[in-house]
Design an enzyme around this catalytic site. Structure first.
Site, PDB file in Angstrom:
ATOM      1  N   GLN A 254       0.842  -1.200   0.000  1.00 55.42           N
ATOM      2  CA  GLN A 254       0.000   0.000   0.000  1.00 55.42           C
ATOM      3  C   GLN A 254       0.874   1.244   0.000  1.00 55.42           C
ATOM      4  OE1 GLN A 254      -3.301  -0.587   3.149  1.00 55.42           O
ATOM      5  NE2 GLN A 254      -1.770  -2.101   3.645  1.00 55.42           N
ATOM      6  N   ASN A 255       2.176   1.046   0.145  1.00 54.89           N
ATOM      7  CA  ASN A 255       3.069   2.195   0.303  1.00 54.89           C
ATOM      8  C   ASN A 255       3.385   2.849  -1.032  1.00 54.89           C
ATOM      9  OD1 ASN A 255       2.995   1.436   2.905  1.00 54.89           O
ATOM     10  ND2 ASN A 255       5.019   0.513   2.966  1.00 54.89           N
TER      11      ASN A 255
ATOM     12  N   ASP B  68       5.985   4.983  -1.246  1.00 52.44           N
ATOM     13  CA  ASP B  68       7.341   5.521  -1.098  1.00 52.44           C
ATOM     14  C   ASP B  68       8.362   4.859  -2.021  1.00 52.44           C
ATOM     15  OD1 ASP B  68       7.885   3.031   0.163  1.00 52.44           O
ATOM     16  OD2 ASP B  68       7.449   3.843   2.140  1.00 52.44           O
TER      17      ASP B  68
ATOM     18  N   HIS C  36      -1.543   1.358  -4.283  1.00 54.35           N
ATOM     19  CA  HIS C  36      -1.924   2.763  -4.056  1.00 54.35           C
ATOM     20  C   HIS C  36      -1.032   3.723  -4.831  1.00 54.35           C
ATOM     21  CE1 HIS C  36      -4.026   1.567  -0.011  1.00 54.35           C
ATOM     22  NE2 HIS C  36      -4.675   1.165  -1.083  1.00 54.35           N
TER      23      HIS C  36
HETATM   24  N1  APR Z   1       6.890  -2.391  12.114  1.00 60.99           N
HETATM   25  C1  APR Z   1       5.673  -2.869  11.775  1.00 60.99           C
HETATM   26  N2  APR Z   1       4.538  -2.166  11.924  1.00 60.99           N
HETATM   27  C2  APR Z   1       4.633  -0.920  12.422  1.00 60.99           C
HETATM   28  C3  APR Z   1       5.860  -0.344  12.801  1.00 60.99           C
HETATM   29  C4  APR Z   1       7.021  -1.135  12.620  1.00 60.99           C
HETATM   30  N3  APR Z   1       8.236  -0.685  12.957  1.00 60.99           N
HETATM   31  N4  APR Z   1       5.612   0.914  13.247  1.00 60.99           N
HETATM   32  C5  APR Z   1       4.288   1.118  13.175  1.00 60.99           C
HETATM   33  N5  APR Z   1       3.686   0.002  12.672  1.00 60.99           N
HETATM   34  C6  APR Z   1       2.268  -0.243  12.401  1.00 60.99           C
HETATM   35  C7  APR Z   1       1.312   0.565  13.266  1.00 60.99           C
HETATM   36  O1  APR Z   1       1.087  -0.089  14.505  1.00 60.99           O
HETATM   37  C8  APR Z   1       0.062   0.610  12.387  1.00 60.99           C
HETATM   38  O2  APR Z   1      -0.800  -0.476  12.664  1.00 60.99           O
HETATM   39  O3  APR Z   1       2.002   0.208  11.087  1.00 60.99           O
HETATM   40  C9  APR Z   1       0.610   0.468  10.965  1.00 60.99           C
HETATM   41  C10 APR Z   1       0.446   1.687  10.104  1.00 60.99           C
HETATM   42  O4  APR Z   1      -0.920   1.904   9.885  1.00 60.99           O
HETATM   43  P1  APR Z   1      -1.477   3.137   9.024  1.00 60.99           P
HETATM   44  O5  APR Z   1      -0.838   4.383   9.450  1.00 60.99           O
HETATM   45  O6  APR Z   1      -2.959   3.058   9.066  1.00 60.99           O
HETATM   46  O7  APR Z   1      -0.937   2.809   7.546  1.00 60.99           O
HETATM   47  P2  APR Z   1      -1.510   1.776   6.492  1.00 60.99           P
HETATM   48  O8  APR Z   1      -2.171   0.618   7.137  1.00 60.99           O
HETATM   49  O9  APR Z   1      -0.419   1.498   5.519  1.00 60.99           O
HETATM   50  O10 APR Z   1      -2.613   2.635   5.767  1.00 60.99           O
HETATM   51  C11 APR Z   1      -3.250   2.048   4.655  1.00 60.99           C
HETATM   52  O11 APR Z   1      -4.500   3.963   4.178  1.00 60.99           O
HETATM   53  O12 APR Z   1      -4.947   6.174   3.885  1.00 60.99           O
HETATM   54  C12 APR Z   1      -4.529   5.030   3.277  1.00 60.99           C
HETATM   55  O13 APR Z   1      -3.349   5.186   1.293  1.00 60.99           O
HETATM   56  C13 APR Z   1      -3.153   5.159   2.676  1.00 60.99           C
HETATM   57  O14 APR Z   1      -1.808   3.268   2.026  1.00 60.99           O
HETATM   58  C14 APR Z   1      -2.460   3.888   3.109  1.00 60.99           C
HETATM   59  C15 APR Z   1      -3.602   3.057   3.632  1.00 60.99           C
END
Ligand code: APR
Length: 274
Positions: free
Chosen positions: A111-112, A114, A131
């Site tokens: 989903q990243n 980057d 994404h």
């Molecule tokens: N290792 C693993 N997981 C981690 C770490 C780490 N070092 N640090 C944080 N996390 C976890 C957090 O606990 C959280 O559950 O990563 C997760 C990040 O969640 P979000 O911020 O919601 O990101 P994501 O799930 O990728 O979001 C999905 O939402 O808005 C959209 O397009 C955006 O691609 C994104 C999608």
């Protein structure tokens, strides 16, 4: 701290050694947290900070871009600036090793935006960036999926100053067409041509084991991927320092939750099979 149980180690080794076992990884912002890129929903996450005048989730919509393109670009350019200097971490590198080990039996859905999986060395044909990727831009208001590299803006922009004209001109093509970041926005739908969403779903349908890494599971396709693998009897291993509905779902469906950072657990998993 951060131990992998013998049962899980055994399941993992068997899966990696089995020539018929298809393994996929689904990553979210958490895998890049250790590279210094903020997550979305964490305390200093992108969806919490926003821009000067709008709530952050409003920024990532076609509607906002149509009305305020330069404000939306401004917000993205500062994100892109952060991504540019970020380097892959041990978690990304472990997934490159996994691809080398498994070859055709491995696919990576992220989903990243980057681009760090590609920077780390995973093959473009095996990485489904569902994404998008902020290293690219494309013409707004065009269905032509022509991707152009993002210009190499070298300076961080002051969020309180208007976007400089020189920057604006780089965000238009020679014919004066406005470009947009190559990312999927909240008021848009997944598609294969731009985001390889059908390929990602197909990978899920064929998977025997799914690693979910660093995601809260807030978007629709990742949720379908998780459920598809579980409903087909596949094993789910979730890696996340926090409990999420993904980790709960993994456990309920007979899988595992490795509660900790992916930069620690992914190398540990690779050590078991390396
Ligand atoms: N290792 C693993 N997981 C981690 C770490 C780490 N070092 N640090 C944080 N996390 C976890 C957090 O606990 C959280 O559950 O990563 C997760 C990040 O969640 P979000 O911020 O919601 O990101 P994501 O799930 O990728 O979001 C999905 O939402 O808005 C959209 O397009 C955006 O691609 C994104 C999608």
């Amino acid at each position: 701290m951060h131990q992998i149980s013998e049962t899980l180690a055994g399941i993992w080794k068997t899966a990696v050694d089995d020539p018929d076992c298809q393994i996929i990884a689904l990553t979210g912002a958490g895998i890049s947290a250790e590279s210094g890129i903020p997550t979305f929903r964490g305390e200093d996450g992108y969806w919490k900070i926003g821009s000067m005048n709008y709530t952050p989730m409003e920024m990532a919509t076609v509607e906002k871009f149509r009305n305020y393109p330069w404000e939306v670009w401004h917000w993205y350019l500062n994100r892109i600036y952060k991504h540019r200097s970020a380097q892959p971490n041990d978690g990304h590198r472990a997934l490159v090793e996994l691809e080398k080990l498994l070859g055709e039996r491995f696919q990576l859905i992220t989903q990243n935006v980057d681009g760090l999986h590609l920077k780390a060395g995973n093959s473009p044909e095996k990485v489904y960036e569902i994404h998008g990727n902020l290293n690219y831009m494309r013409i707004f208001d065009s269905s032509r999926p022509n991707l152009l590299p993002m210009p190499n803006f070298v300076e961080e922009l002051d969020p309180n100053e208007p976007l400089p004209e020189a920057v604006k001109s780089e965000l238009q093509d020679e014919a004066g067409n406005l470009m947009r970041p190559h990312v999927l926005w909240f008021d848009e739908i997944y598609n294969e041509e731009l985001y390889r969403s059908e390929s990602a779903l197909k990978a899920a349908q064929e998977a025997d084991l799914l690693l979910t890494i660093g995601t809260t599971g807030a978007t629709s396709l990742p949720a379908v991927i998780l459920k598809t693998v579980a409903q087909n009897g596949g094993t789910i291993i979730d890696i996340n320092p926090e409990v999420t509905w993904f980790s709960d779902y993994a456990m309920i469906s007979g899988g595992y939750h490795l509660k900790g950072p992916s930069g620690v657990f992914l190398p540990k998993l690779m050590k078991l099979v390396g």
